[in-house]
Design a protein around this motif. Structure first.
Motif, PDB file in Angstrom:
ATOM      1  N   ILE A  63     -10.099  -5.444   8.657  1.00  0.00           N
ATOM      2  CA  ILE A  63      -9.757  -6.401   9.708  1.00  0.00           C
ATOM      3  C   ILE A  63     -10.445  -7.734   9.430  1.00  0.00           C
ATOM      4  CG2 ILE A  63      -9.448  -4.640  11.484  1.00  0.00           C
ATOM      5  CD1 ILE A  63     -12.280  -5.829  12.486  1.00  0.00           C
ATOM      6  N   THR A  64      -9.954  -8.757  10.106  1.00  0.00           N
ATOM      7  CA  THR A  64     -10.595 -10.069  10.038  1.00  0.00           C
ATOM      8  C   THR A  64     -11.417 -10.247  11.294  1.00  0.00           C
ATOM      9  OG1 THR A  64      -8.677 -10.905   8.853  1.00  0.00           O
ATOM     10  CG2 THR A  64     -10.127 -12.550   9.843  1.00  0.00           C
ATOM     11  N   THR A  65     -12.698 -10.565  11.100  1.00  0.00           N
ATOM     12  CA  THR A  65     -13.514 -10.889  12.267  1.00  0.00           C
ATOM     13  C   THR A  65     -13.385 -12.388  12.496  1.00  0.00           C
ATOM     14  OG1 THR A  65     -15.041  -9.214  11.488  1.00  0.00           O
ATOM     15  CG2 THR A  65     -15.802 -10.600  13.275  1.00  0.00           C
ATOM     16  N   ASN A  79     -16.817  -2.285  12.898  1.00  0.00           N
ATOM     17  CA  ASN A  79     -17.326  -1.178  12.089  1.00  0.00           C
ATOM     18  C   ASN A  79     -18.573  -0.566  12.701  1.00  0.00           C
ATOM     19  OD1 ASN A  79     -15.424  -0.955  10.203  1.00  0.00           O
ATOM     20  ND2 ASN A  79     -16.652  -1.702   8.492  1.00  0.00           N
ATOM     21  N   HIS A  93     -13.336  -3.166   0.654  1.00  0.00           N
ATOM     22  CA  HIS A  93     -13.134  -4.615   0.672  1.00  0.00           C
ATOM     23  C   HIS A  93     -12.656  -5.075   2.052  1.00  0.00           C
ATOM     24  CE1 HIS A  93      -8.829  -4.000   0.600  1.00  0.00           C
ATOM     25  NE2 HIS A  93      -8.985  -3.159  -0.398  1.00  0.00           N
ATOM     26  N   GLY A  94     -12.570  -6.406   2.210  1.00  0.00           N
ATOM     27  CA  GLY A  94     -12.143  -6.990   3.475  1.00  0.00           C
ATOM     28  C   GLY A  94     -10.647  -7.257   3.506  1.00  0.00           C
ATOM     29  N   ALA A 125      -8.975  -9.969   2.926  1.00  0.00           N
ATOM     30  CA  ALA A 125      -8.472 -10.941   1.941  1.00  0.00           C
ATOM     31  C   ALA A 125      -7.319 -11.786   2.491  1.00  0.00           C
ATOM     32  CB  ALA A 125      -8.045 -10.208   0.662  1.00  0.00           C
ATOM     33  N   ARG A 136      -6.263 -14.705   2.290  1.00  0.00           N
ATOM     34  CA  ARG A 136      -5.515 -15.622   1.421  1.00  0.00           C
ATOM     35  C   ARG A 136      -4.459 -14.895   0.582  1.00  0.00           C
ATOM     36  NH1 ARG A 136      -7.909 -18.310  -2.507  1.00  0.00           N
ATOM     37  NH2 ARG A 136      -9.667 -16.868  -2.558  1.00  0.00           N
ATOM     38  N   ALA A 183      -1.630  -7.543  -2.905  1.00  0.00           N
ATOM     39  CA  ALA A 183      -2.898  -6.804  -2.795  1.00  0.00           C
ATOM     40  C   ALA A 183      -2.839  -5.428  -3.451  1.00  0.00           C
ATOM     41  CB  ALA A 183      -3.263  -6.650  -1.327  1.00  0.00           C
ATOM     42  N   ASN A 184      -3.981  -5.015  -3.917  1.00  0.00           N
ATOM     43  CA  ASN A 184      -4.134  -3.693  -4.519  1.00  0.00           C
ATOM     44  C   ASN A 184      -4.433  -2.675  -3.420  1.00  0.00           C
ATOM     45  OD1 ASN A 184      -4.853  -1.479  -6.035  1.00  0.00           O
ATOM     46  ND2 ASN A 184      -6.155  -2.631  -7.449  1.00  0.00           N
ATOM     47  N   TYR A 208      -2.442  -7.701  -9.575  1.00  0.00           N
ATOM     48  CA  TYR A 208      -2.997  -8.912 -10.211  1.00  0.00           C
ATOM     49  C   TYR A 208      -4.514  -8.850 -10.408  1.00  0.00           C
ATOM     50  CZ  TYR A 208      -5.444 -10.673  -6.159  1.00  0.00           C
ATOM     51  OH  TYR A 208      -6.351 -10.815  -5.157  1.00  0.00           O
ATOM     52  N   ASP A 209      -5.227  -8.199  -9.455  1.00  0.00           N
ATOM     53  CA  ASP A 209      -6.693  -8.250  -9.473  1.00  0.00           C
ATOM     54  C   ASP A 209      -7.293  -7.510 -10.666  1.00  0.00           C
ATOM     55  OD1 ASP A 209      -5.487  -6.085  -8.008  1.00  0.00           O
ATOM     56  OD2 ASP A 209      -7.508  -5.395  -7.536  1.00  0.00           O
TER      57      ASP A 209
HETATM   58  P1  NAD Z   1     -12.586  -9.648   0.936  1.00  0.00           P
HETATM   59  O1  NAD Z   1     -13.027  -8.320   0.458  1.00  0.00           O
HETATM   60  O2  NAD Z   1     -11.509  -9.683   1.923  1.00  0.00           O
HETATM   61  O3  NAD Z   1     -12.167 -10.517  -0.329  1.00  0.00           O
HETATM   62  C1  NAD Z   1     -13.037 -10.795  -1.413  1.00  0.00           C
HETATM   63  C2  NAD Z   1     -12.208 -11.128  -2.667  1.00  0.00           C
HETATM   64  O4  NAD Z   1     -11.604  -9.965  -3.182  1.00  0.00           O
HETATM   65  C3  NAD Z   1     -11.068 -12.106  -2.423  1.00  0.00           C
HETATM   66  O5  NAD Z   1     -10.929 -12.915  -3.560  1.00  0.00           O
HETATM   67  C4  NAD Z   1      -9.870 -11.219  -2.267  1.00  0.00           C
HETATM   68  O6  NAD Z   1      -8.670 -11.865  -2.613  1.00  0.00           O
HETATM   69  C5  NAD Z   1     -10.197 -10.074  -3.217  1.00  0.00           C
HETATM   70  N1  NAD Z   1      -9.655  -8.793  -2.738  1.00  0.00           N
HETATM   71  C6  NAD Z   1     -10.191  -8.005  -1.767  1.00  0.00           C
HETATM   72  N2  NAD Z   1      -9.457  -6.915  -1.613  1.00  0.00           N
HETATM   73  C7  NAD Z   1      -8.436  -6.997  -2.468  1.00  0.00           C
HETATM   74  C8  NAD Z   1      -7.337  -6.153  -2.755  1.00  0.00           C
HETATM   75  N3  NAD Z   1      -7.151  -4.995  -2.106  1.00  0.00           N
HETATM   76  N4  NAD Z   1      -6.458  -6.537  -3.699  1.00  0.00           N
HETATM   77  C9  NAD Z   1      -6.637  -7.674  -4.345  1.00  0.00           C
HETATM   78  N5  NAD Z   1      -7.656  -8.527  -4.128  1.00  0.00           N
HETATM   79  C10 NAD Z   1      -8.545  -8.193  -3.190  1.00  0.00           C
HETATM   80  O7  NAD Z   1     -13.884 -10.383   1.504  1.00  0.00           O
HETATM   81  P2  NAD Z   1     -14.020 -11.735   2.323  1.00  0.00           P
HETATM   82  O8  NAD Z   1     -13.055 -12.754   1.795  1.00  0.00           O
HETATM   83  O9  NAD Z   1     -15.460 -12.025   2.329  1.00  0.00           O
HETATM   84  O10 NAD Z   1     -13.633 -11.362   3.814  1.00  0.00           O
HETATM   85  C11 NAD Z   1     -12.353 -11.602   4.400  1.00  0.00           C
HETATM   86  C12 NAD Z   1     -12.342 -11.014   5.816  1.00  0.00           C
HETATM   87  O11 NAD Z   1     -12.487  -9.601   5.744  1.00  0.00           O
HETATM   88  C13 NAD Z   1     -13.447 -11.517   6.739  1.00  0.00           C
HETATM   89  O12 NAD Z   1     -12.893 -11.758   8.004  1.00  0.00           O
HETATM   90  C14 NAD Z   1     -14.397 -10.351   6.807  1.00  0.00           C
HETATM   91  O13 NAD Z   1     -15.089 -10.320   8.034  1.00  0.00           O
HETATM   92  C15 NAD Z   1     -13.460  -9.183   6.686  1.00  0.00           C
HETATM   93  N6  NAD Z   1     -14.063  -7.929   6.194  1.00  0.00           N
HETATM   94  C16 NAD Z   1     -13.639  -6.793   6.772  1.00  0.00           C
HETATM   95  C17 NAD Z   1     -14.102  -5.564   6.334  1.00  0.00           C
HETATM   96  C18 NAD Z   1     -13.609  -4.318   7.015  1.00  0.00           C
HETATM   97  O14 NAD Z   1     -12.772  -4.394   7.896  1.00  0.00           O
HETATM   98  N7  NAD Z   1     -14.060  -3.154   6.629  1.00  0.00           N
HETATM   99  C19 NAD Z   1     -14.997  -5.494   5.261  1.00  0.00           C
HETATM  100  C20 NAD Z   1     -15.400  -6.695   4.645  1.00  0.00           C
HETATM  101  C21 NAD Z   1     -14.931  -7.912   5.113  1.00  0.00           C
END
Ligand code: NAD
Length: 484
Positions: free
Chosen positions: A73-75, A85, A264-265, A267, A269, A276-277, A316-317
């Protein structure tokens, strides 16, 4: 035909819905026996004014199904939003965080091709209990909580996990050379519980050098169990150096409930572009399948996924020219996994899962507290006084001696400052004044402490808190003072 298992699913924000749809398609393709209840969590719920990011009716679904597959989720930016969490973890008593960190060389770039470790992190205690204070302008404090029962649960979980997953060794990371009481207890219980697992190798590392070793030679480790804070930091390090932040899943396990997710979060963007993966969430879902006793389906999914990765079908990642065969989007990746259902990897080792025996994590009565004697032997009174002159504070505190107890030592920031202060010791404005028995008999009474506090208050000395000092079977249940 075994019955379907109800689970709660949340698609989350950002890339969440895409990776969840992909994951569910793969689970369906493998014949997972699930009844899905979908709930809404995250940004939209926060922005409706719900500070927790989850509605009561959604919590009811979690309490009903007891199994939660959660997308990131996005906080929202700005204060006032509680971490979903942390809320879920606390609400559902999810005491164990399990995070496998695996290298998929040569198909995914990594400096540590042989890495295959699992971090088991205690999830509820430690500095994360959130017990913090500021009582003087200069000094803040956090209480590190490590319980015998909580530690025993997590350590037992780590050993059970190792046994169930055919792993050979469990290592504990802690820092009991400094935190002798809290991390000391964690280490002691690791040793006590370990005795019940003669088939598994045991090892202990001080967390700093252990972390350095893990970052340098992760192949030396197998399962690592840690208190909350070290586990939080090092599970991210481990996932990163495996080369696979986008590939790692995690499980949060409690006595009754469990939650599975990607590490991961959201993402944002990358959202809505079929980029996304979905692998992190999918590997979280594999752990869920084992948890709900569908190990056959878990194996099918995991092996088809490994096969897809080694076939070079990459999002892509992880796509690398020359190594990967085909760059695909989220949907096509899911289709590629479904198309390989029933196949085993040829380069990676195939996985197989067996039924998870029911958790034996309940506290072992025999190991619980066998202390016979708990004696009150003193009190630390925290006093607010301007920093600087330890002798001034010392003289002031000597005036409240009496009724069989007297000032033994004063410390500030954990370091002895009185008697005999060193000229260069830096103090804060919080002074810990230790009072102990003035007689040959070390044990004192709560009434003596009340009397002391009364004299301190009567003298107009501002005090913030008093910590009782106990001996347990003659051994101090409090830290000695550095320099004393
Ligand atoms: P992020 O993990 O979302 O992204 C970090 C980097 O990894 C970015 O470049 C993103 O494009 C890439 N990435 C992440 N997951 C990917 C995937 N499945 N496939 C391809 N590329 C991927 O971390 P962030 O940018 O710091 O956080 C974005 C949002 O996510 C924030 O709002 C944060 O609070 C939230 N967040 C949520 C959780 C959760 O819900 N468990 C955990 C971490 C962050």
């Amino acid at each position: 035909m075994p019955a379907n298992i109800p689970i709660t699913v949340a698609k989350g924000d950002g890339i969440g819905p895409e990776i969840m749809d992909a994951t569910l398609e793969i689970l369906k393709g493998a014949g997972a026996r699930l009844d899905i209840e979908e709930i809404e969590i995250g940004e939209k719920v926060y922005l409706r004014g719900n500070a927790a990011g989850i509605e009561r009716s959604s919590i009811d679904s979690l309490l009903r199904t007891k199994v939660f597959l959660k997308a990131p989720i996005t906080t929202p930016q700005g204060g006032g939003f509680k971490s979903l969490n942390v809320t879920t973890r606390k609400l559902l008593g999810l005491y164990a965080n399990v995070r496998p960190c695996v290298a998929y060389a040569p198909y995914v770039k990594t400096k540590h091709p042989g890495m295959d470790i699992v971090i088991v992190r205690e999830n509820e205690e430690d500095l994360y209990a959130g017990v913090e204070y500021q009582q003087t302008p200069d000094e803040t404090q956090a209480i590190k909580i490590i319980t015998r029962a909580g530690t025993e649960r997590i350590v037992r979980y780590a050993f059970d996990y190792a046994r169930r997953n055919n792993r050979k060794k469990v290592t504990v990371f802690m820092k009991d050379n400094i935190m002798k009481i809290t991390d000391g207890l964690f280490h002691k219980i690791f040793d006590e519980v370990g005795v019940h697992y003669p088939d598994i190798e045991k090892e202990a590392w001080i967390v700093d050098i252990g972390a350095a070793k893990m970052a340098d030679t992760p192949e030396a480790f197998d399962v690592i169990v840690m208190p909350n804070l070290y586990g939080d930091i090092l599970s991210d390090v481990a996932a990163q150096i495996a080369g696979s932040v986008g590939l790692a899943g995690s499980a949060n396990i409690g006595m009754k409930y469990a939650m599975f997710e990607a590490i991961h979060g959201s993402a944002p963007r990358r959202a809505n572009q079929n980029l996304a993966n979905p692998s992190g969430l999918l590997l979280g879902a594999v752990m869920m399948l084992v948890h709900i006793d569908q190990p056959d389906i878990a194996g099918l999914v995991h092996n088809a996924w490994l096969r897809t990765v080694e076939d070079g079908i990459h999002t892509y990642d992880i796509f690398k020219e020359g190594l990967s065969q085909q760059k695909v989007g989220t949907k096509e990746f899911a289709q590629a996994v479904v198309a390989r259902m029933g196949q085993k990897p040829e380069k990676f080792k195939p996985v197989s899962y067996t039924s998870a025996p029911k958790q034996t994590a309940d506290v072992h009565a025999a190991e619980v507290v066998t202390v016979q004697q708990r004696d009150l032997v003193g009190v630390d009174v925290f006093v607010y006084h301007e920093p600087g002159d330890p002798n001034k504070v010392g003289r002031m505190m000597e005036t409240v001696n009496g009724d069989g107890i007297k000032l033994a030592v004063i410390s500030s920031r954990g370091v002895k400052t009185y008697p005999d202060p060193l000229p260069d010791t830096i103090t804060s404005d919080s002074w810990r004044c230790r009072f102990q028995s003035a007689t040959d008999h070390p044990v004192i009474t709560p009434q003596q402490i009340l009397g002391l506090l009364g004299r301190i208050a009567a003298a107009g000395i501002p005090w913030g808190k008093a910590e009782h000092l106990y001996n347990f079977d003659g051994k101090p249940g409090f830290s000695s003072i550095q320099g004393h």
